[in-house]
Design a protein around this motif. Structure first.
Motif, mmCIF file in Angstrom:
data_model
loop_
_atom_site.group_PDB
_atom_site.id
_atom_site.type_symbol
_atom_site.label_atom_id
_atom_site.label_comp_id
_atom_site.label_asym_id
_atom_site.label_seq_id
_atom_site.Cartn_x
_atom_site.Cartn_y
_atom_site.Cartn_z
ATOM 1 N N GLU A 1 1.110 -1.469 0.056
ATOM 2 C CA GLU A 1 0.017 0.259 0.098
ATOM 3 C C GLU A 1 0.674 1.063 -0.105
ATOM 4 N N VAL A 2 2.063 1.195 1.508
ATOM 5 C CA VAL A 2 2.784 2.376 0.406
ATOM 6 C C VAL A 2 3.777 3.044 -0.146
ATOM 7 N N LEU A 3 3.838 1.715 -1.364
ATOM 8 C CA LEU A 3 4.155 1.388 -2.488
ATOM 9 C C LEU A 3 3.810 2.141 -3.624
ATOM 10 N N GLY A 4 2.239 1.547 -3.097
ATOM 11 C CA GLY A 4 1.344 1.996 -4.360
ATOM 12 C C GLY A 4 1.134 0.721 -5.236
ATOM 13 N N GLY A 5 1.371 -0.517 -4.365
ATOM 14 C CA GLY A 5 1.437 -1.289 -5.585
ATOM 15 C C GLY A 5 2.663 -2.254 -6.421
ATOM 16 N N GLU A 6 3.865 -1.228 -6.270
ATOM 17 C CA GLU A 6 5.238 -1.320 -7.029
ATOM 18 C C GLU A 6 6.012 -1.304 -6.429
ATOM 19 N N LYS A 7 6.736 -2.918 -6.789
ATOM 20 C CA LYS A 7 8.065 -2.851 -5.902
ATOM 21 C C LYS A 7 9.264 -1.889 -5.920
ATOM 22 N N PRO A 8 9.808 -2.279 -5.499
ATOM 23 C CA PRO A 8 11.519 -0.979 -5.610
ATOM 24 C C PRO A 8 12.139 -1.618 -6.661
ATOM 25 N N ILE A 9 12.722 -0.781 -7.151
ATOM 26 C CA ILE A 9 14.126 -1.693 -7.915
ATOM 27 C C ILE A 9 15.265 -1.960 -6.499
ATOM 28 N N LEU A 10 15.604 -3.231 -7.426
ATOM 29 C CA LEU A 10 16.805 -3.034 -6.210
ATOM 30 C C LEU A 10 18.033 -3.202 -7.064
#
Length: 184
Positions: free
Chosen positions: A100-109
């Motif tokens: 939810e905090v990330l708007g449903g998008e995974k962060p770039i690793l």
């Protein structure tokens, strides 16, 4: 750099910087260099005496740093692709807590051969960078670092709210963090 001078005292070469500080501060850089920050009112004789009084500590610290660097160099950094695969697996388990905090998008690793930290988070870029050598640590420590970096998407600092969030996800985070204390 303005305000800096190279000096020597007690057999220790150091860089003196005048700053708006109250006390004399002695720091050893990762490369073994010695830096002293001093208030403008401190005399050169007082600064030199301070450094000379700490000369033995400096030499021991430089020896420890040199041994640690040699040990690190003897162990090759893991393959970045293998590290990314490991970190992605851990991230995939942690992500649902932050969806939810990330708007449903995974962060770039990203993986880098970082020497001074295990990971970093750039919330504005939605990016987490992890040290390649973290992959050599126990799985519990890897999970702790990934959770720690994810928590920075909620709290960009290390204030009480940040640690409360980390603790709500990993109640044993202090023990996991301790695994990394002497691993460098």
């Amino acid at each position: 750099m303005p305000g800096e001078s190279l000096r020597s005292a007690g057999g220790v070469e150091y860089t003196l910087t005048r700053k708006r500080v109250k006390n004399l501060n002695l720091r050893l850089g990762p490369d073994g260099s010695v830096r002293v920050s001093a208030p403008a009112r401190a005399s050169l004789a007082a600064v030199d005496a301070f450094v000379a009084a700490h000369a033995e500590w400096v030499r021991r610290a430089q020896d420890r740093a040199a041994r640690a660097a040699a040990e690190r160099a003897a162990i090759p950094a893991p393959d970045p692709a293998a590290c990314l695969a490991l970190y992605t697996e851990v991230s995939d388990r942690v992500f649902p807590l932050f969806r939810e905090v990330l708007g449903g998008e995974k962060p770039i690793l990203k993986v880098r051969d970082m020497r001074t930290r295990w990971g970093s988070c750039h919330p504005g870029k939605r990016q987490i960078t992890l040290a390649a050598r973290l992959a050599l640590q126990p799985a519990a420590a890897v999970e702790y670092v990934v959770v720690h970096e994810y928590c920075h998407f909620v709290h960009p600092d290390h204030q009480a709210g940040f640690w409360a969030l980390v603790g709500s996800i990993l109640p044993d985070y202090k023990a996991r963090r301790a695994l990394l204390r002497n691993a460098r």
